[in-house]
Design a protein around this motif. Structure first.
Motif, PDB file in Angstrom:
ATOM      1  N   GLU A   1       0.829  -1.205   0.000  1.00  0.00           N
ATOM      2  CA  GLU A   1       0.000   0.000   0.000  1.00  0.00           C
ATOM      3  C   GLU A   1       0.865   1.256   0.000  1.00  0.00           C
ATOM      4  OE1 GLU A   1      -3.355  -0.024   2.818  1.00  0.00           O
ATOM      5  OE2 GLU A   1      -3.110  -2.193   2.918  1.00  0.00           O
ATOM      6  N   LEU A   2       1.989   1.211   0.723  1.00  0.00           N
ATOM      7  CA  LEU A   2       2.907   2.351   0.732  1.00  0.00           C
ATOM      8  C   LEU A   2       3.538   2.555  -0.645  1.00  0.00           C
ATOM      9  CD1 LEU A   2       4.659   1.894   4.205  1.00  0.00           C
ATOM     10  CD2 LEU A   2       3.339   3.893   3.472  1.00  0.00           C
ATOM     11  N   LYS A   3       3.879   1.463  -1.312  1.00  0.00           N
ATOM     12  CA  LYS A   3       4.449   1.566  -2.663  1.00  0.00           C
ATOM     13  C   LYS A   3       3.465   2.227  -3.620  1.00  0.00           C
ATOM     14  CE  LYS A   3       7.400  -2.539  -2.250  1.00  0.00           C
ATOM     15  NZ  LYS A   3       7.552  -3.969  -2.632  1.00  0.00           N
ATOM     16  N   LEU A   4       2.189   1.854  -3.503  1.00  0.00           N
ATOM     17  CA  LEU A   4       1.163   2.459  -4.359  1.00  0.00           C
ATOM     18  C   LEU A   4       1.024   3.953  -4.081  1.00  0.00           C
ATOM     19  CD1 LEU A   4      -1.698  -0.213  -4.358  1.00  0.00           C
ATOM     20  CD2 LEU A   4      -0.244   0.423  -6.273  1.00  0.00           C
ATOM     21  N   LEU A   5       1.061   4.315  -2.810  1.00  0.00           N
ATOM     22  CA  LEU A   5       0.928   5.725  -2.445  1.00  0.00           C
ATOM     23  C   LEU A   5       2.111   6.554  -2.916  1.00  0.00           C
ATOM     24  CD1 LEU A   5      -0.521   5.338   1.171  1.00  0.00           C
ATOM     25  CD2 LEU A   5      -1.679   6.381  -0.781  1.00  0.00           C
ATOM     26  N   LEU A   6       3.252   5.901  -3.119  1.00  0.00           N
ATOM     27  CA  LEU A   6       4.451   6.618  -3.563  1.00  0.00           C
ATOM     28  C   LEU A   6       4.542   6.737  -5.083  1.00  0.00           C
ATOM     29  CD1 LEU A   6       7.201   5.222  -1.143  1.00  0.00           C
ATOM     30  CD2 LEU A   6       6.198   7.508  -1.162  1.00  0.00           C
ATOM     31  N   LEU A   7       3.645   6.067  -5.807  1.00  0.00           N
ATOM     32  CA  LEU A   7       3.668   6.189  -7.271  1.00  0.00           C
ATOM     33  C   LEU A   7       3.417   7.644  -7.669  1.00  0.00           C
ATOM     34  CD1 LEU A   7       1.609   3.098  -8.480  1.00  0.00           C
ATOM     35  CD2 LEU A   7       4.050   3.491  -8.817  1.00  0.00           C
ATOM     36  N   PRO A   8       4.092   8.119  -8.723  1.00  0.00           N
ATOM     37  CA  PRO A   8       3.874   9.503  -9.175  1.00  0.00           C
ATOM     38  C   PRO A   8       2.410   9.743  -9.514  1.00  0.00           C
ATOM     39  CG  PRO A   8       5.766   8.522 -10.292  1.00  0.00           C
ATOM     40  CD  PRO A   8       5.097   7.417  -9.532  1.00  0.00           C
TER      41      PRO A   8
ATOM     42  N   GLN B   1      -2.328   0.755 -11.784  1.00  0.00           N
ATOM     43  CA  GLN B   1      -1.367   0.854 -10.678  1.00  0.00           C
ATOM     44  C   GLN B   1      -0.399  -0.332 -10.677  1.00  0.00           C
ATOM     45  OE1 GLN B   1      -4.056   1.149  -7.338  1.00  0.00           O
ATOM     46  NE2 GLN B   1      -3.881   3.363  -7.239  1.00  0.00           N
ATOM     47  N   ALA B   2      -0.932  -1.533 -10.928  1.00  0.00           N
ATOM     48  CA  ALA B   2      -0.087  -2.727 -10.954  1.00  0.00           C
ATOM     49  C   ALA B   2       0.952  -2.629 -12.079  1.00  0.00           C
ATOM     50  CB  ALA B   2      -0.945  -3.975 -11.133  1.00  0.00           C
ATOM     51  N   ALA B   3       0.516  -2.120 -13.244  1.00  0.00           N
ATOM     52  CA  ALA B   3       1.440  -1.972 -14.374  1.00  0.00           C
ATOM     53  C   ALA B   3       2.530  -0.955 -14.053  1.00  0.00           C
ATOM     54  CB  ALA B   3       0.667  -1.547 -15.625  1.00  0.00           C
ATOM     55  N   LYS B   4       2.147   0.132 -13.401  1.00  0.00           N
ATOM     56  CA  LYS B   4       3.129   1.165 -13.036  1.00  0.00           C
ATOM     57  C   LYS B   4       4.118   0.631 -12.003  1.00  0.00           C
ATOM     58  CE  LYS B   4       0.190   5.148 -14.037  1.00  0.00           C
ATOM     59  NZ  LYS B   4      -0.694   6.185 -13.456  1.00  0.00           N
ATOM     60  N   LEU B   5       3.598  -0.139 -11.041  1.00  0.00           N
ATOM     61  CA  LEU B   5       4.488  -0.742 -10.043  1.00  0.00           C
ATOM     62  C   LEU B   5       5.490  -1.677 -10.689  1.00  0.00           C
ATOM     63  CD1 LEU B   5       2.325  -1.691  -6.895  1.00  0.00           C
ATOM     64  CD2 LEU B   5       4.367  -0.239  -6.949  1.00  0.00           C
ATOM     65  N   ALA B   6       5.005  -2.526 -11.595  1.00  0.00           N
ATOM     66  CA  ALA B   6       5.873  -3.480 -12.278  1.00  0.00           C
ATOM     67  C   ALA B   6       6.929  -2.754 -13.102  1.00  0.00           C
ATOM     68  CB  ALA B   6       5.051  -4.398 -13.175  1.00  0.00           C
ATOM     69  N   SER B   7       6.498  -1.653 -13.755  1.00  0.00           N
ATOM     70  CA  SER B   7       7.424  -0.865 -14.568  1.00  0.00           C
ATOM     71  C   SER B   7       8.480  -0.208 -13.701  1.00  0.00           C
ATOM     72  CB  SER B   7       6.645   0.198 -15.344  1.00  0.00           C
ATOM     73  OG  SER B   7       7.508   1.035 -16.051  1.00  0.00           O
ATOM     74  N   GLN B   8       8.063   0.298 -12.535  1.00  0.00           N
ATOM     75  CA  GLN B   8       8.981   0.969 -11.616  1.00  0.00           C
ATOM     76  C   GLN B   8      10.004  -0.024 -11.044  1.00  0.00           C
ATOM     77  OE1 GLN B   8       7.628   2.635  -7.629  1.00  0.00           O
ATOM     78  NE2 GLN B   8       7.760   4.514  -8.803  1.00  0.00           N
ATOM     79  N   GLN B   9       9.541  -1.230 -10.743  1.00  0.00           N
ATOM     80  CA  GLN B   9      10.434  -2.217 -10.133  1.00  0.00           C
ATOM     81  C   GLN B   9      11.423  -2.795 -11.140  1.00  0.00           C
ATOM     82  OE1 GLN B   9       7.558  -4.889  -8.484  1.00  0.00           O
ATOM     83  NE2 GLN B   9       7.102  -3.582  -6.722  1.00  0.00           N
ATOM     84  N   SER B  10      11.081  -2.750 -12.436  1.00  0.00           N
ATOM     85  CA  SER B  10      11.974  -3.296 -13.446  1.00  0.00           C
ATOM     86  C   SER B  10      13.034  -2.304 -13.884  1.00  0.00           C
ATOM     87  CB  SER B  10      11.171  -3.747 -14.670  1.00  0.00           C
ATOM     88  OG  SER B  10      10.555  -2.645 -15.296  1.00  0.00           O
TER      89      SER B  10
END
Length: 359
Positions: free
Chosen positions: A95-102, A349-358
């Protein structure tokens, strides 16, 4: 992640202190700007505090279990505390990772929506009217205001095209996933053989532009034409040249507005529509420069892309971007869009997280 969170926490505390200073309280513009930033950071801080509390509980229980020497009953309580905290921590981190997304800078803006009948003639125009009704009812359910800016209505009550504004906090954040081609499969009322026809309508979703975002020389860059309105509205609206067409000379972008009684009012609305179109084109040009990032998001897809099918005989709605199928077509068409939009937002959000982690 926790380095970012520490910096955000320091910034939040700094803003909190400033908000209590008399000179800031008495400066309306500075106070409003700080309060806006405070509200943006508050959800992150609340979630961080929740995480810290659970982490503290986890560490305390872990230390007690490592020390040993606990009686059976107390050990069971400590073990329960440890297991519960251990289970909660990963989801809190997510949840914190999601909140930190741009954040999308347009998310809180009002939105201008254009719906145009596509393939299918009168049936496509009727489908465009059904989409307008769906979006209007959804906006009403959120407490947002809807205002028609331009429309071209058919004799049977459909729309060849309709443009309207939805005003309310976060309107763009919800409607932005609707851009694209919408397809309907149903038996038209004029079909005597009971055959299912397929028609389409295109939807364009534009964040309302602010003057500071675009530099337009209205005298040099914009050509205005006036004409008589073609829609309903009584004698006045049809006998005077109150309708306005604006042409942005550098790009060739054209907008029209004919719903108001005066030429001045129509020009003001048309100018707002034109600025929003130009801002949208500017944003899309920037997105095209980062093609790989755009492909990783559900986002505001290409308007030529078929994004959704509304199948009346089966009572089914399918969103092709995320493979979502639900059998509550009537409810969705009556404005109950949250289930669809929530699923799209989660996938984005899931796609952005995956993109950020890669990266």
């Amino acid at each position: 992640m926790f380095e970012k969170l520490k910096a955000i926490e320091d910034k939040f505390n700094e803003i909190n202190e400033k908000l209590m200073q008399p000179e800031v309280v008495n400066d309306n513009s500075q106070y409003a700007a700080l309060m806006k930033e405070y509200k943006q950071l508050e959800p992150i801080i609340n979630k961080l505090n929740e995480y810290k509390s659970v982490k503290s509980s986890y560490d305390e229980a872990s230390d007690l279990l490592d020390q040993g020497g606990l009686d059976k009953e107390f050990k069971e309580l400590v073990q329960m505390q440890f297991d519960e905290a251990k289970q909660q921590l990963p989801s809190l981190e997510d949840e914190l990772k999601l909140l930190l997304l741009p954040k999308d800078p347009n998310d809180e803006k009002n939105v201008i929506i254009e719906i145009r009948g596509g393939a299918g003639g009168e049936e496509a125009a009727l489908f465009a009217a059904a989409l307008y009704r769906m979006y209007s009812m959804y906006a009403t359910s959120k407490g947002w205001q809807t205002e028609v800016m331009s429309e071209n209505e058919t004799e049977l009550g459909g729309f060849k095209e309709i443009t309207f504004m939805v005003s309310g906090d976060g309107a763009y954040s919800r409607f932005k996933y609707e851009s694209g081609v919408h397809r309907v499969q149903r038996v038209p009322e004029t079909e005597s053989q009971g055959r299912v026809h397929t028609s389409t309508a295109t939807v364009a979703v534009l964040p309302e532009a602010e003057d500071v975002e675009l530099e337009i020389n209205e005298e040099r860059d914009i050509k205005m034409e006036v004409f008589r309105s073609s829609g309903a509205g009584g004698q006045h609206i049809n006998k005077t040249s109150s309708a306005v067409r604006l042409i942005h000379i550098p790009t060739g972008t054209v907008v029209e507005c004919q719903n108001e009684r005066s030429q001045f009012q129509n020009r003001e609305k048309a100018l707002k529509m034109l600025k929003s179109k130009l801002l949208d084109e500017k944003v899309r040009a920037q997105e095209n420069e980062i093609a790989s990032n755009r492909r990783s998001q559900v986002g505001t897809g290409d308007r030529s892309e078929r994004i959704r099918t509304y199948n009346y005989p089966e009572g089914r709605i399918s969103d092709h971007r995320i493979g979502l199928t639900i059998y509550r077509l009537e409810q969705v068409l009556n404005g109950n869009l949250d289930e669809v939009i929530d699923a799209l937002a989660t996938a984005d959000q899931a796609a952005k997280l995956a993109s950020q982690q890669s990266e």
